[in-house]
Design a protein around this motif. Structure first.
Motif, PDB file in Angstrom:
ATOM      1  N   ALA A  54     -18.721  12.854  41.770  1.00  0.00           N
ATOM      2  CA  ALA A  54     -19.249  11.651  41.513  1.00  0.00           C
ATOM      3  C   ALA A  54     -18.208  10.844  41.767  1.00  0.00           C
ATOM      4  O   ALA A  54     -17.039  11.105  40.420  1.00  0.00           O
ATOM      5  N   PHE A  55     -18.752   9.473  42.520  1.00  0.00           N
ATOM      6  CA  PHE A  55     -17.928   8.677  41.793  1.00  0.00           C
ATOM      7  C   PHE A  55     -18.744   6.935  41.277  1.00  0.00           C
ATOM      8  O   PHE A  55     -19.913   6.556  41.449  1.00  0.00           O
ATOM      9  N   GLY A  56     -18.039   5.613  41.548  1.00  0.00           N
ATOM     10  CA  GLY A  56     -18.722   4.896  40.927  1.00  0.00           C
ATOM     11  C   GLY A  56     -17.682   3.726  40.610  1.00  0.00           C
ATOM     12  O   GLY A  56     -16.771   3.429  41.244  1.00  0.00           O
ATOM     13  N   GLY A 116     -26.636   8.029  39.100  1.00  0.00           N
ATOM     14  CA  GLY A 116     -27.221   6.737  38.605  1.00  0.00           C
ATOM     15  C   GLY A 116     -26.361   6.057  37.678  1.00  0.00           C
ATOM     16  O   GLY A 116     -25.658   6.472  37.493  1.00  0.00           O
ATOM     17  N   SER A 117     -27.178   5.052  36.880  1.00  0.00           N
ATOM     18  CA  SER A 117     -26.218   4.664  36.077  1.00  0.00           C
ATOM     19  C   SER A 117     -27.259   5.057  34.669  1.00  0.00           C
ATOM     20  O   SER A 117     -27.496   6.138  34.555  1.00  0.00           O
ATOM     21  N   GLY A 118     -26.376   5.217  33.736  1.00  0.00           N
ATOM     22  CA  GLY A 118     -26.422   6.024  32.660  1.00  0.00           C
ATOM     23  C   GLY A 118     -25.922   6.876  32.684  1.00  0.00           C
ATOM     24  O   GLY A 118     -27.045   8.008  31.543  1.00  0.00           O
ATOM     25  N   ALA A 119     -24.953   7.613  33.176  1.00  0.00           N
ATOM     26  CA  ALA A 119     -25.063   8.813  33.110  1.00  0.00           C
ATOM     27  C   ALA A 119     -25.829   9.534  33.672  1.00  0.00           C
ATOM     28  O   ALA A 119     -25.767  11.139  33.921  1.00  0.00           O
ATOM     29  N   GLY A 120     -26.527   9.422  34.809  1.00  0.00           N
ATOM     30  CA  GLY A 120     -27.700   9.189  34.978  1.00  0.00           C
ATOM     31  C   GLY A 120     -27.605  10.683  36.396  1.00  0.00           C
ATOM     32  O   GLY A 120     -27.727  10.463  37.376  1.00  0.00           O
ATOM     33  N   ILE A 121     -27.435  11.735  36.282  1.00  0.00           N
ATOM     34  CA  ILE A 121     -27.145  12.653  37.574  1.00  0.00           C
ATOM     35  C   ILE A 121     -28.457  13.774  37.542  1.00  0.00           C
ATOM     36  O   ILE A 121     -28.440  14.926  35.923  1.00  0.00           O
ATOM     37  N   PHE A 122     -29.053  14.166  38.392  1.00  0.00           N
ATOM     38  CA  PHE A 122     -29.483  15.079  37.790  1.00  0.00           C
ATOM     39  C   PHE A 122     -29.716  16.158  39.514  1.00  0.00           C
ATOM     40  O   PHE A 122     -29.415  15.710  40.491  1.00  0.00           O
ATOM     41  N   SER A 138     -31.482   4.307  36.738  1.00  0.00           N
ATOM     42  CA  SER A 138     -31.984   3.590  38.146  1.00  0.00           C
ATOM     43  C   SER A 138     -30.622   4.531  38.657  1.00  0.00           C
ATOM     44  O   SER A 138     -29.780   3.900  38.723  1.00  0.00           O
ATOM     45  N   PHE A 139     -31.470   4.814  39.954  1.00  0.00           N
ATOM     46  CA  PHE A 139     -30.733   5.512  40.769  1.00  0.00           C
ATOM     47  C   PHE A 139     -30.226   4.715  41.675  1.00  0.00           C
ATOM     48  O   PHE A 139     -30.455   4.067  42.453  1.00  0.00           O
ATOM     49  N   ASN A 140     -29.086   5.148  42.940  1.00  0.00           N
ATOM     50  CA  ASN A 140     -28.429   4.715  43.152  1.00  0.00           C
ATOM     51  C   ASN A 140     -28.253   5.660  44.672  1.00  0.00           C
ATOM     52  O   ASN A 140     -27.680   4.949  45.679  1.00  0.00           O
ATOM     53  N   TYR A 141     -28.028   7.132  44.687  1.00  0.00           N
ATOM     54  CA  TYR A 141     -28.043   7.216  45.864  1.00  0.00           C
ATOM     55  C   TYR A 141     -28.631   9.353  45.287  1.00  0.00           C
ATOM     56  O   TYR A 141     -28.934   9.459  44.279  1.00  0.00           O
ATOM     57  N   ILE A 142     -29.402   9.582  47.241  1.00  0.00           N
ATOM     58  CA  ILE A 142     -29.618  11.292  46.934  1.00  0.00           C
ATOM     59  C   ILE A 142     -29.222  12.368  48.346  1.00  0.00           C
ATOM     60  O   ILE A 142     -29.493  11.070  49.198  1.00  0.00           O
ATOM     61  N   THR A 143     -28.747  12.962  47.684  1.00  0.00           N
ATOM     62  CA  THR A 143     -28.727  13.307  48.970  1.00  0.00           C
ATOM     63  C   THR A 143     -28.724  14.943  48.826  1.00  0.00           C
ATOM     64  O   THR A 143     -28.718  15.651  48.055  1.00  0.00           O
ATOM     65  N   GLY A 144     -28.822  15.890  49.682  1.00  0.00           N
ATOM     66  CA  GLY A 144     -28.639  17.252  49.786  1.00  0.00           C
ATOM     67  C   GLY A 144     -27.030  18.008  50.059  1.00  0.00           C
ATOM     68  O   GLY A 144     -26.525  17.351  50.855  1.00  0.00           O
ATOM     69  N   ASN A 157     -22.212   5.565  29.727  1.00  0.00           N
ATOM     70  CA  ASN A 157     -22.201   4.143  29.915  1.00  0.00           C
ATOM     71  C   ASN A 157     -21.722   4.317  31.442  1.00  0.00           C
ATOM     72  O   ASN A 157     -21.392   3.584  32.408  1.00  0.00           O
ATOM     73  N   CYS A 158     -21.427   5.296  32.126  1.00  0.00           N
ATOM     74  CA  CYS A 158     -20.840   4.982  33.674  1.00  0.00           C
ATOM     75  C   CYS A 158     -21.937   5.261  34.595  1.00  0.00           C
ATOM     76  O   CYS A 158     -22.592   6.485  34.628  1.00  0.00           O
ATOM     77  N   ASP A 159     -21.312   4.015  35.372  1.00  0.00           N
ATOM     78  CA  ASP A 159     -22.339   3.735  36.747  1.00  0.00           C
ATOM     79  C   ASP A 159     -22.068   4.422  37.481  1.00  0.00           C
ATOM     80  O   ASP A 159     -20.878   4.404  38.353  1.00  0.00           O
ATOM     81  N   LEU A 160     -22.879   5.669  38.359  1.00  0.00           N
ATOM     82  CA  LEU A 160     -22.190   6.239  39.012  1.00  0.00           C
ATOM     83  C   LEU A 160     -23.388   5.829  40.552  1.00  0.00           C
ATOM     84  O   LEU A 160     -24.604   5.539  40.816  1.00  0.00           O
TER      85      LEU A 160
END
Length: 299
Positions: free
Chosen positions: A160-162, A121-127, A105-111, A144-147
């Motif tokens: 990355a911050f959460g 986002g949630s669940g260590a979701g970094i792309f 579940s994504f929280n933020y996107i940037t260039g 389990n980290c929610d970023l």
């Protein structure tokens, strides 16, 4: 900027609108990420729209029955959206496309300055998006980290911050958790150099990291901090209904106490703020308020 408005039909009930973000490369062509819901407590009625505003018209350029959490408008004019369903929506190919990146579940996107794009986002979701493909960058992250936010100057120097003050650093190979001076949620960061950045969060949290050391600044009150921006050699902080603060002479000071802001953006040298269903532009130290009739274009 003058925006022509039309009246709602007499039998049409007004929807609930919130401007979540504002972007663009020119003050005469703005793009707003809108959240819409018919019932405030009914998740199934939540929708999102990207609205284009020019001096003569309001136009919906993208509309979806989904909760878009973040929008990034690239220097080339392409729009990237990140949703709570783990999807990336973009018009980079000339038409809108949707790509699902899985369970996240994504929280933020940037260039980034190096041309790459990152989302978290949630669940260590970094792309990251580089060389025309999305890559999962979660080596070293706990599952389990929610970023909440991510940023940096390049893919080999990311932060990355959460929640609960969590801070992670990426060196191009893996993530490492750093000691944090706060347990408050961190929601926005602003890089200054490879060795220095600012971050802010709930309850007036404002942190500076220089190399391996942290400095914590005390805010005048405990309003939540939502975003930061550099503008005319000042660092400005959006504090919701608490107004806009500046970080000046190593202190956090109130700058525009009566100007509510949840997001700050500089577009073509002009400072914009959004709050609720309105957006604002700073003009000669006075804020001009715009309240477009979104109900005339969003049904």
């Amino acid at each position: 900027m003058t925006i022509q408005k039309t009246q709602l039909e007499p039998d049409k009930q007004p929807l609930n609108f919130e401007i979540f973000n504002i972007s663009g490369t020119s003050r005469t062509e703005l793009y707003l990420l809108m959240h819409i819901n018919e019932e405030p407590d009914d998740w199934e009625t939540y929708r999102s729209a990207v609205v284009k505003i020019t001096p003569r018209a309001i136009e919906v350029v993208y509309y979806i029955y989904n909760w878009i959490q973040s929008m990034w408008y690239s220097p080339s004019g392409k729009i990237y959206l990140a949703s709570v369903d783990g999807e990336i929506h973009t018009n980079a190919s000339g038409s809108w496309e949707v790509l699902s990146l899985g369970k996240y579940s994504f929280n933020y996107i940037t260039g980034l300055p190096d041309g790459s794009i990152v989302c978290c986002g949630s669940g260590a979701g970094i792309f990251s998006y580089d060389d025309h493909q999305w890559k999962l960058l979660n080596k070293g992250l706990p599952d389990n980290c929610d970023l909440i936010t991510i940023g940096g100057l390049s893919l080999d120097n990311l932060y990355a911050f959460g929640k609960r003050g969590a801070v992670f650093h990426y060196d191009g190979d893996k993530w490492t958790r750093l000691e944090s001076p706060t347990s408050k949620m961190l929601v926005n960061m602003l890089p200054v150099s490879a060795d220095e950045f600012y971050c802010c969060g709930w309850s007036g949290t404002f942190l500076i990291k220089r190399k391996s050391s942290w400095e914590k600044k005390d805010a005048p009150d405990e309003h939540n901090f939502y975003s930061m921006i550099h503008f005319e050699k000042k660092l400005l902080i959006a504090a919701g209904n608490g107004g806009i603060f500046s970080f000046d002479n190593n202190e956090i000071l109130p700058l525009y106490r009566n100007m509510p802001a949840s997001n700050l953006t500089v577009i073509d040298g002009n400072l914009f703020a959004v709050y609720g269903n309105a957006f604002y532009e700073l003009n000669n130290e006075a804020w001009v308020k715009y309240e477009p009739d979104f109900g005339s274009v969003i049904k």
